[in-house]
Design a protein around this motif. Structure first.
Motif, PDB file in Angstrom:
ATOM      1  N   LEU A 225      62.175  26.290 -56.252  1.00  0.00           N
ATOM      2  CA  LEU A 225      60.809  27.079 -55.838  1.00  0.00           C
ATOM      3  C   LEU A 225      60.502  28.325 -55.893  1.00  0.00           C
ATOM      4  O   LEU A 225      59.798  29.022 -56.352  1.00  0.00           O
ATOM      5  N   HIS A 226      61.791  29.188 -55.389  1.00  0.00           N
ATOM      6  CA  HIS A 226      61.702  30.485 -54.991  1.00  0.00           C
ATOM      7  C   HIS A 226      62.994  31.464 -55.459  1.00  0.00           C
ATOM      8  O   HIS A 226      62.791  32.429 -56.001  1.00  0.00           O
ATOM      9  N   GLY A 227      64.227  30.579 -55.207  1.00  0.00           N
ATOM     10  CA  GLY A 227      65.486  31.231 -55.893  1.00  0.00           C
ATOM     11  C   GLY A 227      65.398  31.950 -57.114  1.00  0.00           C
ATOM     12  O   GLY A 227      65.890  32.779 -57.649  1.00  0.00           O
ATOM     13  N   MET A 228      64.917  30.996 -58.120  1.00  0.00           N
ATOM     14  CA  MET A 228      65.109  31.190 -59.619  1.00  0.00           C
ATOM     15  C   MET A 228      64.344  32.218 -59.901  1.00  0.00           C
ATOM     16  O   MET A 228      64.599  32.920 -61.015  1.00  0.00           O
ATOM     17  N   CYS A 229      63.155  32.795 -59.191  1.00  0.00           N
ATOM     18  CA  CYS A 229      62.403  33.733 -59.418  1.00  0.00           C
ATOM     19  C   CYS A 229      62.792  35.059 -58.784  1.00  0.00           C
ATOM     20  O   CYS A 229      61.957  35.807 -58.491  1.00  0.00           O
ATOM     21  N   SER A 230      63.812  34.901 -57.848  1.00  0.00           N
ATOM     22  CA  SER A 230      64.029  35.814 -57.096  1.00  0.00           C
ATOM     23  C   SER A 230      64.866  36.796 -57.655  1.00  0.00           C
ATOM     24  O   SER A 230      64.940  36.959 -58.780  1.00  0.00           O
ATOM     25  N   ASP A 231      65.479  38.034 -57.092  1.00  0.00           N
ATOM     26  CA  ASP A 231      66.412  39.106 -57.814  1.00  0.00           C
ATOM     27  C   ASP A 231      67.763  38.553 -57.926  1.00  0.00           C
ATOM     28  O   ASP A 231      68.607  39.099 -58.316  1.00  0.00           O
TER      29      ASP A 231
ATOM     30  N   THR B  51      53.366  26.026 -37.059  1.00  0.00           N
ATOM     31  CA  THR B  51      54.439  25.474 -37.627  1.00  0.00           C
ATOM     32  C   THR B  51      55.481  26.490 -38.078  1.00  0.00           C
ATOM     33  O   THR B  51      56.550  26.277 -38.390  1.00  0.00           O
ATOM     34  N   GLU B  52      54.941  27.650 -38.524  1.00  0.00           N
ATOM     35  CA  GLU B  52      55.968  28.801 -39.099  1.00  0.00           C
ATOM     36  C   GLU B  52      55.319  30.105 -38.730  1.00  0.00           C
ATOM     37  O   GLU B  52      54.213  30.357 -38.672  1.00  0.00           O
ATOM     38  N   VAL B  53      56.456  30.704 -38.593  1.00  0.00           N
ATOM     39  CA  VAL B  53      56.125  32.512 -38.325  1.00  0.00           C
ATOM     40  C   VAL B  53      56.948  32.919 -39.684  1.00  0.00           C
ATOM     41  O   VAL B  53      58.218  32.829 -40.012  1.00  0.00           O
ATOM     42  N   ARG B  54      56.173  33.643 -40.436  1.00  0.00           N
ATOM     43  CA  ARG B  54      56.423  34.328 -41.637  1.00  0.00           C
ATOM     44  C   ARG B  54      56.631  35.883 -41.507  1.00  0.00           C
ATOM     45  O   ARG B  54      55.757  36.555 -41.051  1.00  0.00           O
ATOM     46  N   LEU B  55      57.613  36.622 -41.926  1.00  0.00           N
ATOM     47  CA  LEU B  55      57.940  37.934 -41.673  1.00  0.00           C
ATOM     48  C   LEU B  55      57.983  38.241 -43.197  1.00  0.00           C
ATOM     49  O   LEU B  55      58.680  37.586 -44.154  1.00  0.00           O
ATOM     50  N   CYS B  56      57.319  39.623 -43.425  1.00  0.00           N
ATOM     51  CA  CYS B  56      57.439  40.304 -44.863  1.00  0.00           C
ATOM     52  C   CYS B  56      58.328  41.419 -45.035  1.00  0.00           C
ATOM     53  O   CYS B  56      58.447  42.188 -44.065  1.00  0.00           O
ATOM     54  N   PHE B  57      59.186  41.332 -45.912  1.00  0.00           N
ATOM     55  CA  PHE B  57      60.098  42.597 -46.223  1.00  0.00           C
ATOM     56  C   PHE B  57      59.864  43.450 -47.584  1.00  0.00           C
ATOM     57  O   PHE B  57      59.721  42.633 -48.453  1.00  0.00           O
ATOM     58  N   ARG B  58      60.017  44.622 -47.542  1.00  0.00           N
ATOM     59  CA  ARG B  58      60.036  45.310 -48.928  1.00  0.00           C
ATOM     60  C   ARG B  58      61.183  44.799 -49.853  1.00  0.00           C
ATOM     61  O   ARG B  58      62.229  44.714 -49.542  1.00  0.00           O
ATOM     62  N   ARG B  59      60.850  44.635 -51.048  1.00  0.00           N
ATOM     63  CA  ARG B  59      61.804  44.448 -52.056  1.00  0.00           C
ATOM     64  C   ARG B  59      62.795  45.239 -52.140  1.00  0.00           C
ATOM     65  O   ARG B  59      62.434  46.777 -52.480  1.00  0.00           O
TER      66      ARG B  59
END
Length: 240
Positions: free
Chosen positions: A125-131, A197-205
């Motif tokens: 879902l997410h790793g294949m389109c990551s860096d 259900t979730e806490v989501r934190l955002c980070f600069r790429r």
């Protein structure tokens, strides 16, 4: 004119998705609270539900907060030849203990097959389109690094699991006061009660280093919570 602009924007989006460009700007680290997930009627959780936040995922996302869609060779060729999910586990042997501890599947964290399928699913879902499309070890190591650092997002705040609900704004503000940024809060609904259900934190790429610089999440709420005035229950640990 407005309609033509929208059509042009859609075509441009399709163009870069197919062309293999990944112009996402941030990563979102999702930390799951298992008691709330396991409190849902559809849950198939085994006894001894985990009483700590665990990693749900590390997701590339666009500037508007939308998550980058999964890799697809026809509609979202976000990178060239990413490693397939069935190929990733041999590269991850050195971090298996950390994965089991911080990134287990929440329904039965002692089931190794379920854990491995959960990690493969996260990669698809997410790793294949990551860096890190050809380096699952780095992808999961970076996620674990962030997860360990922020695994207890409410530690030192006034927010604790309890039966009485909190105002959504109080939950969001507590993390803002602690970390200096606004998170995204995700919720489900059980019997008419909205639950965290979730806490989501955002980070600069960051291309050279792991994403480590916190920033406000573009969208403050997700799923069943949507406004500062929502009442949200932070479910206490379920009894086994």
């Amino acid at each position: 004119m407005h309609r033509l602009f929208l059509v042009a924007a859609v075509l441009a989006t399709v163009s870069w998705l197919v062309a293999g460009e990944t112009n996402f700007v941030t990563y979102k680290l999702s930390l799951r609270w298992p008691p709330a997930h396991c409190d849902a009627p559809s849950s198939e959780c085994k006894p001894k539900v985990l009483n700590t936040f665990t990693i749900q995922g590390l997701w590339p996302q666009f500037a508007d907060g939308e998550v980058v869609p999964p890799y697809d060779p026809d509609t979202n060729r976000c990178t060239k030849d990413p490693l397939k999910p069935d190929q990733i586990l041999p590269q991850m042997r050195s971090i298996m203990e950390d994965l089991r501890k911080y990134w287990p599947n929440y329904e039965d964290y002692q089931d190794e097959t379920m854990n491995e399928n959960f990690w493969k699913h996260a990669w698809q879902l997410h790793g294949m389109c990551s860096d890190y499309p050809d380096n699952p070890l780095n992808y999961f190591k970076h996620a674990i690094f962030l997860g360990v650092k922020y695994i207890d997002p409410f530690k030192g705040t006034r927010i604790i699991p309890r039966f009485a609900p909190y105002m959504a704004k109080d939950i969001s503000d507590a993390i803002k006061e602690k970390l200096g940024v606004y998170p995204q809060i995700a919720c489900n609904e059980v019997g008419g009660t909205v639950q965290l259900t979730e806490v989501r934190l955002c980070f600069r790429r960051g291309r050279e280093n792991s994403p480590s610089i916190l920033q406000d999440c573009p969208k403050r709420y997700a799923y069943k919570c949507s406004a500062d005035t929502d009442e949200i229950k932070f479910v206490p640990h379920l009894l086994d």
